[in-house]
Design a protein around this motif. Structure first.
Motif, PDB file in Angstrom:
ATOM      1  N   LYS A  79      -7.293  -0.606  -4.563  1.00 33.97           N
ATOM      2  CA  LYS A  79      -5.947  -0.962  -5.026  1.00 33.97           C
ATOM      3  C   LYS A  79      -5.900  -0.998  -6.545  1.00 33.97           C
ATOM      4  O   LYS A  79      -4.871  -0.762  -7.150  1.00 33.97           O
ATOM      5  CB  LYS A  79      -5.547  -2.319  -4.447  1.00 33.97           C
ATOM      6  N   LYS A  80      -7.035  -1.295  -7.156  1.00 32.98           N
ATOM      7  CA  LYS A  80      -7.061  -1.334  -8.614  1.00 32.98           C
ATOM      8  C   LYS A  80      -6.965   0.073  -9.198  1.00 32.98           C
ATOM      9  O   LYS A  80      -6.476   0.252 -10.305  1.00 32.98           O
ATOM     10  CB  LYS A  80      -8.357  -2.006  -9.075  1.00 32.98           C
TER      11      LYS A  80
ATOM     12  N   SER B 136      -6.782   6.994   5.090  1.00 34.27           N
ATOM     13  CA  SER B 136      -6.326   5.803   5.824  1.00 34.27           C
ATOM     14  C   SER B 136      -6.989   4.506   5.384  1.00 34.27           C
ATOM     15  O   SER B 136      -6.664   3.459   5.913  1.00 34.27           O
ATOM     16  CB  SER B 136      -6.611   5.991   7.310  1.00 34.27           C
TER      17      SER B 136
ATOM     18  N   LYS C 274     -10.478  -0.342   5.794  1.00 37.12           N
ATOM     19  CA  LYS C 274      -9.044  -0.472   6.059  1.00 37.12           C
ATOM     20  C   LYS C 274      -8.601  -1.930   6.147  1.00 37.12           C
ATOM     21  O   LYS C 274      -7.519  -2.284   5.711  1.00 37.12           O
ATOM     22  CB  LYS C 274      -8.733   0.238   7.365  1.00 37.12           C
ATOM     23  N   GLU C 275      -9.438  -2.779   6.747  1.00 36.07           N
ATOM     24  CA  GLU C 275      -9.038  -4.173   6.894  1.00 36.07           C
ATOM     25  C   GLU C 275      -9.496  -5.044   5.730  1.00 36.07           C
ATOM     26  O   GLU C 275      -9.439  -6.263   5.810  1.00 36.07           O
ATOM     27  CB  GLU C 275      -9.550  -4.729   8.221  1.00 36.07           C
TER      28      GLU C 275
ATOM     29  N   TYR D 162      -9.489  -6.349   1.634  1.00 36.75           N
ATOM     30  CA  TYR D 162      -8.428  -6.827   0.763  1.00 36.75           C
ATOM     31  C   TYR D 162      -8.224  -5.941  -0.445  1.00 36.75           C
ATOM     32  O   TYR D 162      -7.254  -6.069  -1.163  1.00 36.75           O
ATOM     33  CB  TYR D 162      -8.750  -8.251   0.284  1.00 36.75           C
ATOM     34  N   ASN D 163      -9.158  -5.026  -0.713  1.00 35.94           N
ATOM     35  CA  ASN D 163      -9.152  -4.344  -2.001  1.00 35.94           C
ATOM     36  C   ASN D 163      -8.967  -2.841  -1.910  1.00 35.94           C
ATOM     37  O   ASN D 163      -8.963  -2.190  -2.928  1.00 35.94           O
ATOM     38  CB  ASN D 163     -10.459  -4.633  -2.743  1.00 35.94           C
TER      39      ASN D 163
ATOM     40  N   LYS E  74      -4.727   1.575   1.973  1.00 35.47           N
ATOM     41  CA  LYS E  74      -4.814   2.144   3.327  1.00 35.47           C
ATOM     42  C   LYS E  74      -4.222   3.551   3.345  1.00 35.47           C
ATOM     43  O   LYS E  74      -3.283   3.834   4.069  1.00 35.47           O
ATOM     44  CB  LYS E  74      -4.098   1.237   4.324  1.00 35.47           C
TER      45      LYS E  74
ATOM     46  N   ARG F 192       0.510   6.671   0.926  1.00 35.30           N
ATOM     47  CA  ARG F 192       1.528   5.643   0.726  1.00 35.30           C
ATOM     48  C   ARG F 192       2.251   5.820  -0.597  1.00 35.30           C
ATOM     49  O   ARG F 192       3.328   5.269  -0.794  1.00 35.30           O
ATOM     50  CB  ARG F 192       0.865   4.265   0.724  1.00 35.30           C
TER      51      ARG F 192
ATOM     52  N   ASP G 125      -0.894  -8.358  -3.784  1.00 32.35           N
ATOM     53  CA  ASP G 125      -1.059  -6.974  -3.346  1.00 32.35           C
ATOM     54  C   ASP G 125      -0.412  -6.089  -4.404  1.00 32.35           C
ATOM     55  O   ASP G 125       0.155  -6.587  -5.371  1.00 32.35           O
ATOM     56  CB  ASP G 125      -0.359  -6.798  -1.985  1.00 32.35           C
ATOM     57  N   LEU G 126      -0.495  -4.770  -4.191  1.00 29.40           N
ATOM     58  CA  LEU G 126       0.246  -3.881  -5.073  1.00 29.40           C
ATOM     59  C   LEU G 126       1.728  -4.032  -4.773  1.00 29.40           C
ATOM     60  O   LEU G 126       2.129  -4.253  -3.638  1.00 29.40           O
ATOM     61  CB  LEU G 126      -0.193  -2.427  -4.837  1.00 29.40           C
TER      62      LEU G 126
ATOM     63  N   PRO H  60       3.910  -2.332  -1.763  1.00 31.01           N
ATOM     64  CA  PRO H  60       2.701  -1.912  -1.049  1.00 31.01           C
ATOM     65  C   PRO H  60       2.753  -0.470  -0.553  1.00 31.01           C
ATOM     66  O   PRO H  60       1.737   0.071  -0.130  1.00 31.01           O
ATOM     67  CB  PRO H  60       2.616  -2.884   0.126  1.00 31.01           C
ATOM     68  N   ARG H  61       3.924   0.153  -0.577  1.00 32.54           N
ATOM     69  CA  ARG H  61       4.044   1.563  -0.199  1.00 32.54           C
ATOM     70  C   ARG H  61       5.306   2.112  -0.820  1.00 32.54           C
ATOM     71  O   ARG H  61       6.171   1.349  -1.249  1.00 32.54           O
ATOM     72  CB  ARG H  61       4.102   1.712   1.315  1.00 32.54           C
TER      73      ARG H  61
ATOM     74  N   PRO I 176       5.273   2.947   8.199  1.00 32.49           N
ATOM     75  CA  PRO I 176       4.306   2.722   9.273  1.00 32.49           C
ATOM     76  C   PRO I 176       4.789   3.381  10.559  1.00 32.49           C
ATOM     77  O   PRO I 176       5.995   3.417  10.816  1.00 32.49           O
ATOM     78  CB  PRO I 176       4.257   1.193   9.413  1.00 32.49           C
TER      79      PRO I 176
ATOM     80  N   MET J  48     -11.065  -7.698  -9.059  1.00 25.47           N
ATOM     81  CA  MET J  48      -9.621  -7.631  -8.833  1.00 25.47           C
ATOM     82  C   MET J  48      -8.916  -7.625 -10.183  1.00 25.47           C
ATOM     83  O   MET J  48      -9.517  -7.907 -11.218  1.00 25.47           O
ATOM     84  CB  MET J  48      -9.150  -8.817  -7.987  1.00 25.47           C
ATOM     85  N   TRP J  49      -7.629  -7.302 -10.158  1.00 27.22           N
ATOM     86  CA  TRP J  49      -6.873  -7.221 -11.403  1.00 27.22           C
ATOM     87  C   TRP J  49      -6.518  -8.626 -11.907  1.00 27.22           C
ATOM     88  O   TRP J  49      -6.493  -9.580 -11.129  1.00 27.22           O
ATOM     89  CB  TRP J  49      -5.619  -6.373 -11.198  1.00 27.22           C
TER      90      TRP J  49
ATOM     91  N   TYR K 171      -8.667 -17.382   2.895  1.00 32.01           N
ATOM     92  CA  TYR K 171      -7.887 -16.300   2.290  1.00 32.01           C
ATOM     93  C   TYR K 171      -7.092 -15.569   3.374  1.00 32.01           C
ATOM     94  O   TYR K 171      -7.637 -15.220   4.424  1.00 32.01           O
ATOM     95  CB  TYR K 171      -8.818 -15.316   1.581  1.00 32.01           C
TER      96      TYR K 171
ATOM     97  N   GLU L 176      -4.950 -12.202   3.966  1.00 29.15           N
ATOM     98  CA  GLU L 176      -4.638 -10.929   3.332  1.00 29.15           C
ATOM     99  C   GLU L 176      -3.176 -10.583   3.560  1.00 29.15           C
ATOM    100  O   GLU L 176      -2.567 -11.058   4.522  1.00 29.15           O
ATOM    101  CB  GLU L 176      -5.543  -9.822   3.879  1.00 29.15           C
ATOM    102  N   PRO L 177      -2.593  -9.785   2.663  1.00 28.87           N
ATOM    103  CA  PRO L 177      -1.192  -9.407   2.845  1.00 28.87           C
ATOM    104  C   PRO L 177      -1.006  -8.661   4.159  1.00 28.87           C
ATOM    105  O   PRO L 177      -1.841  -7.853   4.543  1.00 28.87           O
ATOM    106  CB  PRO L 177      -0.894  -8.517   1.633  1.00 28.87           C
TER     107      PRO L 177
ATOM    108  N   GLU M 211      -0.766  -1.473  10.010  1.00 28.82           N
ATOM    109  CA  GLU M 211      -0.527  -0.085  10.345  1.00 28.82           C
ATOM    110  C   GLU M 211      -1.148   0.149  11.710  1.00 28.82           C
ATOM    111  O   GLU M 211      -1.992  -0.631  12.135  1.00 28.82           O
ATOM    112  CB  GLU M 211      -1.216   0.782   9.283  1.00 28.82           C
TER     113      GLU M 211
END
Lengths: 205, 211
Positions: free
Chosen positions: A82-83, A110, A115-116, A118-119, A122, A126, A186-187, A190-191, A198, B168-169, B181, B183-184, B188
């Protein structure tokens, strides 16, 4: 437009006929210059594909460019964290049209085994439009060559005028994709909902 | 190497006021470790590094542990009067341990070819009093690993030269390696959902998780 039968007959007689569209696409699809960057282990397979044994130069795609301004093809080879995702989208925005994307490996398509987590994003689809997805962890160089040939076929089929013409010839088509921002959890977003939703799921009974 | 008991006595002599506790480990492969209180950790670490008989000059690994509040069952021997005779009986007692975060340092001595010595530091709780002294001034190799613990567990290392998130950022607010924690929730489709993922899939696809 010349008839296919007549064209074959002429070609047997030593007369070559073509169309501007064919010539144009033939030139484009045989000089796809990829952007030179790798994100994880898939990049090693991409490097292997560019070396003598697999030799991506046979398809005119050996000129890995260090600048997005000179590249036609983005090979997203590896895990997109994600970074890193905003930088990928930014690089894609900086590439001039016509531009194409190959998502290489399960992480890029994907999130894969992460995939599961946090960083890890997916799937890069997206945020940017992906033309060819290659599964595999990592895919072998042959799979990358197969993807390149698939992309070449796709380019060969692109129209230059009318409905459904290639994106770079359509003034209304989007030319820039929004870059996600770093949020608190999150970003953000997110998409890109215009590009990816989805999958809808209904039980077929 | 000296035994942990000897080491404990020497640390206590070298750093007056320090509280050292030997934390046993039930697993035979893992040696016991020394728990040092935060206030004197820097002095104890400097002693471990500088004492010529110990010379722990290399911190190979620093990691974090998140301990939520939990109940520990212990077997203790109690003396009971039973039928006029005093007998020793084993009893299981339960006690609650408070929640805290831990930083674990693995120390080696390159000059003596010895190690590891495991050093633990504990925060007071895991919500607001989460600072520990940084051992980066003692062992330079702790810098990035303490930054990683700060990032993923949220332990604040006081005296660290450059305490920023490393993975992380900077805008990220959570600590992903903590037990609580969340997660968001951007679910999918999963072909074979199970456990927590299945529960999430049912929430997103009430009609069923299979096409």
């Amino acid at each position: 437009m010349i008839e296919e039968g007549l064209r074959q007959e002429l070609s047997r007689q030593g007369v070559v006929t073509t169309t501007l569209e064919e010539l144009y696409n033939w030139g484009r699809k045989n000089s796809l210059w990829p952007l030179q960057f790798g994100l994880a282990c898939c990049a090693i397979e991409m490097i292997a594909a560019s070396m003598a044994r697999f030799d991506i130069a046979r398809f005119g795609a050996e000129v890995f460019r260090p600048s997005p301004r000179q590249a036609d093809l983005m090979i997203v080879a590896g895990t997109v964290t994600k970074k890193m995702a905003p930088q990928i989208v930014r690089l894609y925005n900086q590439m001039p049209e016509p531009k194409y994307v190959i998502a290489m490996g399960v992480c890029a398509i994907s999130g894969g085994p992460f995939k599961e987590g946090y960083n890890v994003l997916k799937g890069i689809d997206r945020y940017i439009p992906v033309d060819v997805h290659i599964p595999g962890c990592p895919p072998r160089p042959e799979a990358l060559l197969q993807a390149l040939m698939t992309l070449q076929e796709k380019i060969g089929r692109q129209r230059l005028t009318g409905e459904g013409r290639a994106r770079h010839l359509d003034a209304d088509a989007p030319g820039e994709w929004p870059i996600p921002e770093f949020g608190k959890h999150d970003l953000e977003p997110p998409r890109n909902p215009a590009l990816w939703q989805p999958p809808a799921m209904t039980r077929s009974e | 190497m000296e035994t942990l008991e000897q080491l404990k006595a020497r640390i206590e002599a070298a750093a007056p006021g320090v509280r050292v506790e030997i934390v046993p480990n039930g697993n035979p492969a893992n040696p016991a470790s020394l728990l040092v209180d935060g206030g004197h950790a820097r002095a104890a670490a400097a002693f471990l590094r500088d004492d010529p008989a110990l010379a722990f000059d290399y911190a190979s690994n620093v990691t974090g542990v998140d301990w939520p509040e939990r109940t520990v069952r212990e077997r203790i021997k109690v003396k009971r009067m039973a039928g006029g005779v005093e007998r020793e009986v084993e009893e299981v007692c339960e006690r609650k341990t408070p929640a805290y975060l831990e930083a674990v340092y693995h120390l080696y001595s390159m000059s003596r070819k010895d190690g590891p010595l495991i050093l633990r530091l504990r925060t007071e709780n895991r919500t607001d009093r989460v600072s520990l002294p940084s051992l980066t001034p003692v062992w330079r190799s702790c810098e990035f690993q303490e930054r990683e613990i700060f990032d993923l567990y949220g332990i604040v290392f006081e005296g660290h030269p450059d305490l920023r998130r490393i993975l992380m950022w900077p805008e990220f607010a959570d600590h992903p390696m903590r037990k609580d924690y969340a997660e968001p929730d951007d679910y999918e489709y999963e072909p074979t959902p199970h456990d927590a993922v299945l529960a999430r899939a049912r929430g997103h696809y009430p009609g069923g998780t299979q096409p």
